[in-house]
Design a protein around this motif. Structure first.
Motif, PDB file in Angstrom:
ATOM      1  N   LEU B  27       0.880  -1.178   0.000  1.00  0.00           N
ATOM      2  CA  LEU B  27       0.000   0.000   0.000  1.00  0.00           C
ATOM      3  C   LEU B  27       0.917   1.227   0.000  1.00  0.00           C
ATOM      4  O   LEU B  27       1.639   1.406  -0.955  1.00  0.00           O
ATOM      5  N   SER B  28       0.925   1.990   1.088  1.00  0.00           N
ATOM      6  CA  SER B  28       1.882   3.109   1.109  1.00  0.00           C
ATOM      7  C   SER B  28       2.914   2.938   2.213  1.00  0.00           C
ATOM      8  O   SER B  28       3.714   3.841   2.464  1.00  0.00           O
ATOM      9  N   GLY B  29       2.916   1.796   2.848  1.00  0.00           N
ATOM     10  CA  GLY B  29       3.859   1.566   3.944  1.00  0.00           C
ATOM     11  C   GLY B  29       5.130   0.903   3.467  1.00  0.00           C
ATOM     12  O   GLY B  29       5.161   0.273   2.414  1.00  0.00           O
ATOM     13  N   CYS B  30       6.191   1.073   4.247  1.00  0.00           N
ATOM     14  CA  CYS B  30       7.449   0.397   3.916  1.00  0.00           C
ATOM     15  C   CYS B  30       8.172   0.019   5.203  1.00  0.00           C
ATOM     16  O   CYS B  30       7.884   0.563   6.272  1.00  0.00           O
ATOM     17  N   ALA B  31       9.100  -0.924   5.070  1.00  0.00           N
ATOM     18  CA  ALA B  31       9.838  -1.396   6.244  1.00  0.00           C
ATOM     19  C   ALA B  31      10.849  -0.340   6.688  1.00  0.00           C
ATOM     20  O   ALA B  31      11.275   0.485   5.886  1.00  0.00           O
ATOM     21  N   ASP B  32      11.214  -0.387   7.970  1.00  0.00           N
ATOM     22  CA  ASP B  32      12.200   0.546   8.510  1.00  0.00           C
ATOM     23  C   ASP B  32      13.383  -0.272   9.038  1.00  0.00           C
ATOM     24  O   ASP B  32      13.366  -0.768  10.170  1.00  0.00           O
ATOM     25  N   SER B 137       3.310  -1.047   7.177  1.00  0.00           N
ATOM     26  CA  SER B 137       4.701  -0.889   7.621  1.00  0.00           C
ATOM     27  C   SER B 137       4.999  -1.869   8.755  1.00  0.00           C
ATOM     28  O   SER B 137       6.080  -2.481   8.786  1.00  0.00           O
ATOM     29  N   ALA B 138       4.042  -2.010   9.671  1.00  0.00           N
ATOM     30  CA  ALA B 138       4.242  -2.940  10.790  1.00  0.00           C
ATOM     31  C   ALA B 138       4.388  -4.372  10.272  1.00  0.00           C
ATOM     32  O   ALA B 138       5.243  -5.130  10.736  1.00  0.00           O
ATOM     33  N   LEU B 139       3.571  -4.712   9.295  1.00  0.00           N
ATOM     34  CA  LEU B 139       3.638  -6.067   8.722  1.00  0.00           C
ATOM     35  C   LEU B 139       4.996  -6.314   8.056  1.00  0.00           C
ATOM     36  O   LEU B 139       5.635  -7.361   8.263  1.00  0.00           O
ATOM     37  N   ASN B 141       7.782  -4.757   8.677  1.00  0.00           N
ATOM     38  CA  ASN B 141       8.807  -4.795   9.726  1.00  0.00           C
ATOM     39  C   ASN B 141       8.837  -6.153  10.422  1.00  0.00           C
ATOM     40  O   ASN B 141       9.917  -6.686  10.700  1.00  0.00           O
ATOM     41  N   LEU B 142       7.651  -6.716  10.661  1.00  0.00           N
ATOM     42  CA  LEU B 142       7.605  -8.033  11.308  1.00  0.00           C
ATOM     43  C   LEU B 142       8.219  -9.104  10.411  1.00  0.00           C
ATOM     44  O   LEU B 142       8.882 -10.031  10.875  1.00  0.00           O
ATOM     45  N   MET B 143       7.990  -8.950   9.099  1.00  0.00           N
ATOM     46  CA  MET B 143       8.569  -9.928   8.155  1.00  0.00           C
ATOM     47  C   MET B 143      10.093  -9.849   8.134  1.00  0.00           C
ATOM     48  O   MET B 143      10.775 -10.847   7.971  1.00  0.00           O
ATOM     49  N   LEU B 144      10.622  -8.647   8.293  1.00  0.00           N
ATOM     50  CA  LEU B 144      12.082  -8.474   8.261  1.00  0.00           C
ATOM     51  C   LEU B 144      12.732  -8.691   9.624  1.00  0.00           C
ATOM     52  O   LEU B 144      13.958  -8.718   9.720  1.00  0.00           O
ATOM     53  N   ALA B 145      11.900  -8.814  10.656  1.00  0.00           N
ATOM     54  CA  ALA B 145      12.440  -8.856  12.024  1.00  0.00           C
ATOM     55  C   ALA B 145      13.375 -10.051  12.238  1.00  0.00           C
ATOM     56  O   ALA B 145      14.437  -9.894  12.843  1.00  0.00           O
ATOM     57  N   ILE B 146      12.989 -11.212  11.738  1.00  0.00           N
ATOM     58  CA  ILE B 146      13.792 -12.418  12.005  1.00  0.00           C
ATOM     59  C   ILE B 146      15.183 -12.332  11.354  1.00  0.00           C
ATOM     60  O   ILE B 146      16.193 -12.524  12.039  1.00  0.00           O
ATOM     61  N   PRO B 147      15.274 -12.059  10.039  1.00  0.00           N
ATOM     62  CA  PRO B 147      16.633 -11.953   9.473  1.00  0.00           C
ATOM     63  C   PRO B 147      17.489 -10.887  10.140  1.00  0.00           C
ATOM     64  O   PRO B 147      18.686 -11.103  10.345  1.00  0.00           O
ATOM     65  N   VAL B 148      16.890  -9.768  10.485  1.00  0.00           N
ATOM     66  CA  VAL B 148      17.670  -8.708  11.147  1.00  0.00           C
ATOM     67  C   VAL B 148      18.106  -9.173  12.537  1.00  0.00           C
ATOM     68  O   VAL B 148      19.243  -8.929  12.947  1.00  0.00           O
ATOM     69  N   TYR B 149      17.217  -9.873  13.223  1.00  0.00           N
ATOM     70  CA  TYR B 149      17.569 -10.379  14.566  1.00  0.00           C
ATOM     71  C   TYR B 149      18.746 -11.360  14.461  1.00  0.00           C
ATOM     72  O   TYR B 149      19.700 -11.283  15.253  1.00  0.00           O
ATOM     73  N   ILE B 150      18.682 -12.248  13.482  1.00  0.00           N
ATOM     74  CA  ILE B 150      19.761 -13.244  13.323  1.00  0.00           C
ATOM     75  C   ILE B 150      21.091 -12.544  13.022  1.00  0.00           C
ATOM     76  O   ILE B 150      22.129 -12.878  13.581  1.00  0.00           O
ATOM     77  N   PHE B 151      21.019 -11.549  12.165  1.00  0.00           N
ATOM     78  CA  PHE B 151      22.240 -10.799  11.813  1.00  0.00           C
ATOM     79  C   PHE B 151      22.852 -10.137  13.041  1.00  0.00           C
ATOM     80  O   PHE B 151      24.047 -10.256  13.302  1.00  0.00           O
ATOM     81  N   THR B 152      22.002  -9.455  13.820  1.00  0.00           N
ATOM     82  CA  THR B 152      22.532  -8.736  14.988  1.00  0.00           C
ATOM     83  C   THR B 152      22.991  -9.706  16.075  1.00  0.00           C
ATOM     84  O   THR B 152      23.955  -9.419  16.776  1.00  0.00           O
TER      85      THR B 152
END
Lengths: 281, 166
Positions: B27-32, B137-139, B141-152
């Motif tokens: 829609l108009s949201g994006c991940a952060d 945007s929240a959705l 972000n939740l989708m990207l949360a796992i790969p970012v968590y693993i990286f950090t």
């Protein structure tokens, strides 16, 4: 007895046997034997030849497989390189088409001077419709300069650093553009929104606005040069109890896939805020 | 060392954010990505530089964005604070913590941005902003949360190796 010594006897016997065999052969009596002999010889020759070839193959094949593998790898690399080249060329064709359209636009509007730029990013906040371009103050870019594409108005420069600039798109919720409706011959105000939709406001109730009317910049207010194409009216909202009509506008520029833009560098925006009457308390 | 690492990490993250993620919209949201990195770093138990990372991320985002510079800074500091707070309570469920911090951080940062824009005088439709920007945007972000968590998590174990008791 001297004539029939054992040695001579052997020679005579061998000679007689040989002569007999030759005579038999000439007479055709040994054909069966010669045929069989020939067949055995051919079979033996074939066996030896086959084994020899097998041995040769065995000894030479590994080297050939290695050569073939190497050649295959080379060809695969070549194919990959050519495919990458094709993709690059297709991309260049697309870029050239866009740039040619921008050049056409610049030629069609010779009263302005332009600086071409590539869009290198968007604002990180999803609430703002801003893009970042790859030219800045070093290229003579100043805040307020209008930004266009070959299809029409895109926005204006909002902030500048040496090598880059931030462009506020007309779809941004803080963007307000003075426009005119070409067919209705009336002025209006075009404003953006959070979601990037464009709305026309301040259209007098007695003006006949039609779907499909072309929207252009009016030049009023000095923020944008006049007659830059913006889009077309897609719907009109006219309520009797409201002071003004509203309309939604479909922009001609595809703001989701903005790649290249032109900055109009010879336009100096006017700040008319000191001329506006101060609001009375 | 760990604090200095924030500079290249967020430099690259900001590039990825503006060049790629801001263009991949739902829609108009994006991940952060910056918010996710701040959240994921803050919930790592052994990490001691969560605040520094949040400040670097906030300043970087504030420099590039048309939002006032303090808005992303405040949003990321609040997200880091939430991350540190929850890590002490949900230390046995880091992924759950990551999801909670991501969701809360997204709502917090977006609400703060909307509030700033409202104060700046923009005409905002809160319902539309919620449906078309905040929720997608929240959705994402939740989708990207796992790969970012693993990286950090891997980065944290590299920088803060676990002490082996002898």
């Amino acid at each position: 007895m001297k004539l029939l010594s054992p040695r001579r006897l052997q020679v005579v016997i061998v000679a007689l046997i040989s002569l007999g065999i030759i005579l038999l052969a000439l007479g055709g009596y040994l054909r069966f034997a010669t045929d069989r002999l020939n067949r055995w010889l051919v079979e033996a020759q074939a066996w030896v030849s086959t084994r020899y070839m097998a041995l040769t193959d065995f000894l030479t094949m590994p080297r050939e497989v290695s050569t073939l593998r190497q050649r295959n790898a080379e060809l695969e690399a070549e194919v990959a390189r050519l495919q990458a080249q094709i993709i690059e060329l297709q991309q260049r064709v697309t870029e050239t088409e866009i740039l040619a359209a921008l050049v056409d636009f610049a030629r069609a509007n010779p009263e302005n001077t332009y600086k071409a730029a590539t869009v290198i990013g968007r604002d990180p906040s999803p609430f703002l419709n801003y893009v970042i371009i790859n030219i800045g103050s070093n290229d003579g870019i100043r805040p307020g300069m209008p930004v266009v594409t070959e299809k029409g108005l895109a926005g204006r420069i909002d902030a500048v650093i040496a090598e880059a600039a931030r462009v506020q798109l007309i779809t941004d919720s803080a963007s307000v553009v003075n426009v005119r409706l070409q067919n209705a011959a009336t002025n209006a105000i075009l404003s953006g929104s959070l979601t990037g939709e464009l709305t026309l406001d301040m259209i007098s109730q007695d003006v006949n606005v039609q779907v499909g009317d072309v929207v252009l910049t009016s030049g009023l207010g000095g923020g944008y040069p006049p007659n830059l194409l913006i889009g077309q009216v897609t719907s009109v909202r006219k309520l009797d109890y409201e002071l003004f009509q509203q309309a939604t506008v479909q922009p001609l520029v595809d703001f989701d896939h903005l790649q290249y833009v032109l900055v109009i560098t010879n336009f100096k925006p006017l700040d008319i805020s000191p001329l506006l009457p101060a609001p009375t308390p | 060392m760990s604090a200095l690492l924030a500079l290249p990490v967020f430099g690259l993250a900001l590039m990825a954010q503006t060049a790629i993620l801001s263009r991949l919209t739902l829609l108009s949201g994006c991940a952060d990505l910056l918010l996710l990195l701040v959240a994921a770093w803050a919930i790592q138990e052994r990490v001691r530089t969560a605040w520094q990372w949040a400040i670097v991320a906030g300043l970087f985002a504030g420099y590039v964005s048309a939002l006032p510079w303090f808005t992303p800074l405040a949003a990321y500091l609040l997200t880091a604070a939430l991350g540190r707070f929850l890590t002490r309570r949900l230390w046995q469920a880091p992924l759950l913590t990551m999801f909670v911090v991501t969701l809360a951080g997204t709502f917090l940062s977006q609400a703060l941005a909307l509030l700033t824009l409202q104060v700046a005088g923009r005409a905002l439709l809160w319902g539309e902003a919620f449906n078309r920007i905040l929720l997608p945007s929240a959705l994402l972000n939740l989708m990207l949360a796992i790969p970012v968590y693993i990286f950090t998590r891997d980065l944290a174990s590299l920088l803060y190796p676990e002490k082996v008791e002898t």
